[in-house]
Write an enzyme that holds these catalytic residues in place. Structure first.
Site, PDB file in Angstrom:
ATOM      1  N   ASP A  14      58.334  65.884 112.822  1.00 10.83           N
ATOM      2  CA  ASP A  14      57.057  66.077 112.142  1.00 10.83           C
ATOM      3  C   ASP A  14      56.316  64.752 111.994  1.00 10.83           C
ATOM      4  OD1 ASP A  14      55.068  67.127 110.186  1.00 10.83           O
ATOM      5  OD2 ASP A  14      56.425  68.826 110.052  1.00 10.83           O
ATOM      6  N   HIS A  38      51.689  66.266 106.028  1.00 13.69           N
ATOM      7  CA  HIS A  38      52.240  67.445 106.713  1.00 13.69           C
ATOM      8  C   HIS A  38      53.775  67.466 106.679  1.00 13.69           C
ATOM      9  CE1 HIS A  38      53.175  70.085 110.185  1.00 13.69           C
ATOM     10  NE2 HIS A  38      51.985  70.619 110.006  1.00 13.69           N
ATOM     11  N   SER A  41      52.596  76.157 110.533  1.00 18.80           N
ATOM     12  CA  SER A  41      53.371  74.962 110.185  1.00 18.80           C
ATOM     13  C   SER A  41      54.122  75.144 108.874  1.00 18.80           C
ATOM     14  CB  SER A  41      52.440  73.763 109.994  1.00 18.80           C
ATOM     15  OG  SER A  41      52.124  73.170 111.215  1.00 18.80           O
TER      16      SER A  41
END
Ligand code: NAG
Ligand code: NAG
Ligand code: NAG
Ligand code: NAG
Ligand code: NAG
Ligand code: NAG
Ligand code: NAG
Ligand code: NAG
Ligand code: NAG
Length: 745
Positions: free
Chosen positions: A140, A205, A534
């Site tokens: 990620d 994220h 996601s």
């Protein structure tokens, strides 16, 4: 499979190699390529030698080789990355030892009530002793080590099998007994001033996905009081390892993704969660597909996001059969703001606006009326940057149509208060957008109402109240953004596999970015709300870790089967694309631990499948080399899909006569030794489904029994019809949807 000590030592060197890499490659004509040599085990020295030797055959000098070589992959696969001209790449591709040469590409990230909603309460039964030994690896954008979600109070040292590492990097305080690994990969070594060369997360994220999968239990988490509650991952006692491959400016490159898979497999992760777009439909060329296959061979399950390219059909990505592909679902929560107009009327807008109004009412102006001059009027309707007259906007709320993100930011930036934004796109109502100044999104009907109101009075006014959470029905639903099947890589495999919460998810965030990332945003929070497949992906990765904590010896296919056959079917009335939107339905974590039966598979099953799909034997050594596979030797006698998959999909061949599909399956008894399962079949209109035999009688644990499903579909059926096969015992229900797809339907 056992690999000698040399491999472990060599992979350790691989990190040092990364850090030690010197000499900038400056030739702009050249591009990065990944050169695959097949999968036979090699030790690091031998690999480096071979890789350098091959490279030297297209390069002039030793120095050229050194400058061109980017990375040697040698733990789970045999490959290297290099910077080459097109000619050199072609020369390498024509060599006997080289299986394929694939240009490096860049991909995008697929951007606490959710656990209760799917039925994994905080008090759920746990195998804590084994859960502590589970490592969830995330590929990620990095992680926030100081987040409460990754504190290590009460954690012992990492499990013995762990070979990962974590150094001190720029802006990265290091690891602990919860966050036990953190590495970054940036093999192109191109500068990215917006990011930091370290595993630290500057976008939020990776911090978010990591805490969703395996974050600690953190009470009283919220985004400025919104969505308040206890934040937690699926397996709060498990460990986390971050492999940063996504960079703010460039995205996530194939070379880095592959290096992350290789490192994660070496380090000893149990589950890989990857929420990154994969564009290749060819299972022997995509980095995520190849990386996940090699991880699978080491017993590691890869869970990936289906993509945010819905609702168009055939948009699902990461659809290899050895990957668990996750669609997003929405939970029963919505974020709304009341807007009060000067005429006394109240309307309701969408999105997250954490601002309390300072006044009862603010003057309201339409963007078109606040244009800087006649020629900017068109842009001013959308409140585009530079189109509005600051004097007309000062102290006011502005009504505009939605263009790119951030109308409220433009208004605020020139002295305005905020914005009421109209959007006709239903897409914008699935996801709660966070505003950096007072803002809300309304639909066309309400927009028209506001428009009329502003024209009806000389002094229009309005106020946007702070957002509140409201109930949303019906749930669960699949949001428009979630990518849909059918599977563009194979008409025989249903994708996405399953749905999990991915709309408005609260999880940990980075302090290095404001909530919106917009200019002038001063909102920072330890937790934030994000949406996307996601966010759905780490939910399933967490469940996979949860299942593995009960069954450490289960194969990736068995874990996947357990998760799929126990899911809760979703409503086709709410979700018209049916299984192409949600796969088997909504995940049911607690049931996944006791599935009764599993559809197991090993690596050769997938090779049989690829042969059947028409992959040439010579393209397969990338997955199972070094020798080419003789496909005509492996295939005999299998069913339509040649795979023991826990779902079934039949694609109609023509419109004239019925299509018949035969699915051969084998289930393994993982429940009570003596158990009897009866088949229940539901067939849609125009489809006959038979199962032979109709009863499976097991006498021992791990016993395998085979059965055959024959599906006969009339040519007249609609585009997607769904039936199901359910094996029921007195204790277990094992459900497989049977999807009949009519491409011309
Ligand atoms: C990262 O660390 C450097 C050096 O300690 C510091 O100057 C910089 O401000 C930090 N960057 C961020 C985004 O925190
Ligand atoms: C919970 O968080 C809110 C806002 O962050 C804070 O005001 C409140 O004191 C906290 N409550 C507890 C019990 O910690
Ligand atoms: C969230 O905060 C509200 C208001 O402070 C409170 O009434 C509610 O109980 C909280 N919810 C949870 C789950 O803590
Ligand atoms: C608008 O909402 C406020 C606060 O709930 C309420 O007092 C008022 O009566 C509402 N106005 C109308 C026209 O419903
Ligand atoms: C209108 O304003 C824009 C932006 O300030 C400017 O570029 C343009 O020249 C102006 N046009 C006229 C006709 O004044
Ligand atoms: C617009 O939003 C309002 C309030 O949320 C709702 O009642 C109405 O049905 C919506 N209209 C359309 C066309 O979606
Ligand atoms: C996938 O790509 C490989 C390598 O380019 C090629 O040999 C193979 O035929 C392709 N397979 C399919 C099904 O397109
Ligand atoms: C592949 O197997 C078939 C059947 O056993 C055999 O006839 C054929 O010669 C083999 N092909 C190669 C290239 O070995
Ligand atoms: C399975 O079918 C047999 C024969 O019809 C019946 O006796 C038995 O009760 C069934 N078992 C279950 C679990 O439904």
């Amino acid at each position: 499979m056992f690999r000698g000590k040399g491999f472990y030592a060599s992979a350790l060197c691989f990190l040092l190699f990364l850090i030690g890499l010197v000499g900038v490659i400056g030739d702009e004509q050249k591009k990065f390529y990944i050169i695959y040599l097949g999968d036979h085990p090699v030790d690091k020295d031998h690999a480096t030698q071979t890789h350098n030797h091959l490279l030297s055959s297209v390069k002039g000098s030793e120095n050229d080789v050194k400058e061109s070589m980017v990375h040697s992959y040698h733990y789970s696969l045999n490959a290297f990355a290099a910077k080459l001209s097109e000619d050199e790449a072609q020369k390498l591709a024509s060599m006997d030892q080289v299986l394929s040469v694939i240009p490096n590409q860049y991909h995008k990230l697929h951007t606490t009530r959710s656990w209760d909603f799917v039925g994994l309460p905080q008090i759920a039964k746990r195998k804590l002793k084994t859960e502590r030994d589970i490592v969830v690896g995330l590929i990620d954008s990095g992680i926030t080590p100081q987040s409460k979600s990754f504190k290590d109070d009460g954690f012992g040292p990492p499990p013995k099998k762990w070979k990962g590492s974590c150094g001190h990097f720029a802006n990265f305080s290091g690891c602990n007994n919860k966050l036990i690994g953190a590495k970054y990969f940036k093999l192109d070594r191109l500068p990215d001033p917006a990011d930091i060369l370290s595993p630290v997360d500057v976008s939020g994220h990776g911090t978010h996905t990591s805490s969703t999968a395996a974050g600690n239990v953190v009470p009283n988490a919220s985004l400025y009081g919104l969505a308040n509650g206890t934040a937690r991952g699926a397996v709060p006692s498990a460990r986390v390892a971050m492999y940063k491959v996504c960079w703010v400016s460039s995205g996530c490159s194939d070379m880095d993704i592959l290096a992350a898979f290789d490192a994660a497999a070496y380090d000893g992760v149990d589950v890989i969660s990857i929420s990154i777009g994969g564009v290749s439909t060819n299972y022997t060329t995509g980095s995520i597909s190849i990386g996940a296959f090699h991880a699978m061979k080491k017993g590691i399950i890869t869970v990936a996001s289906a993509g945010n390219d819905g609702p168009s059909l055939l948009s699902v990505s990461n659809h290899a059969p050895w990957i668990l592909t996750v669609a997003a679902s929405g939970i029963d929560r919505d974020f709304r703001s009341r807007v009060h107009l000067g005429n006394g009327r109240n309307i309701s807008g969408h999105g997250i606006s954490a601002f309390n109004p300072g006044k009862e009412l603010y003057p309201l102006i339409s963007g078109a009326d606040a244009a800087r001059n006649a020629s900017t009027k068109e842009d001013a309707m959308y409140c585009s940057e530079g189109s509005l007259d600051p004097a007309k906007v000062k102290g006011r709320l502005v009504y505009c149509k939605l263009a790119e993100a951030g109308s409220e930011s433009v208004v605020k930036g020139i002295g305005g208060v905020g914005a009421i934004i109209e959007s006709d796109q239903f897409l914008d109502f699935d996801v709660a957008k966070i505003f950096m100044a007072p803002g809300t999104i309304v639909n066309g009907t309400i927009g028209e109402f506001i428009n009329k109101y502003t024209k009806s009075t000389k002094t229009p006014s309005a106020v946007i109240y702070r957002t509140r959470t409201t109930k949303k029905a019906p749930a669960p639903f699949v949001p428009l953004f979630s990518s849909r099947g059918p599977n563009p890589g194979s008409l025989h495999i249903l994708k996405p596999d399953i749905a999990a919460p991915g709309v408005n998810i609260l999880a940990a965030f980075t302090p290095l970015r404001s909530l919106t990332g917009l200019k002038g945003d001063t909102q920072f929070s330890e937790f934030s709300i994000l949406s996307g497949t996601s966010m759905a992906c780490p939910h399933i990765a967490g469940v996979a870790a949860y299942v593995k904590s009960f069954h450490p010896a289960w194969s990736p296919a068995a874990i996947k089967s357990a998760i799929l056959t126990t899911a809760k079917p979703m409503s086709r009335r709410v979700n018209e694309d049916g299984e192409f939107a949600f796969g088997v339905g909504q995940v049911n974590p607690t049931r996944a631990v006791t599935p009764g039966l599993v559809y197991d598979m090993d690596e050769m099953s997938y090779i049989q499948f690829l042969c059947k799909e028409g992959y040439s034997g010579s393209s397969l050594p990338v997955l199972v080399g070094p020798q080419p596979i003789n496909c005509s030797k492996i295939v005999p006698g299998l069913g339509s899909d040649a795979l023991n998959y826990p779902t079934m999909q039949l694609s109609l061949k023509n419109k004239q006569e019925p299509t018949i599909g035969v699915f051969r399956r084998r289930v393994t008894n993982v429940g009570q030794a003596i158990s009897i399962y009866n088949a229940t079949i539901i067939a849609p209109k125009g489809v006959e489904i038979t199962v032979m035999p109709m009863t499976l009688s097991f006498t021992r644990v791990l016993q395998k029994l085979s059965f055959k499903v024959v599906v006969k579909a009339q040519p007249t059926i609609s585009m997607v019809s769904t039936g199901s096969l359910v094996w029921k015992s007195s204790r277990h229900t094992v459900r497989s949807p049977i999807v009949i797809y009519s491409p011309q339907g």
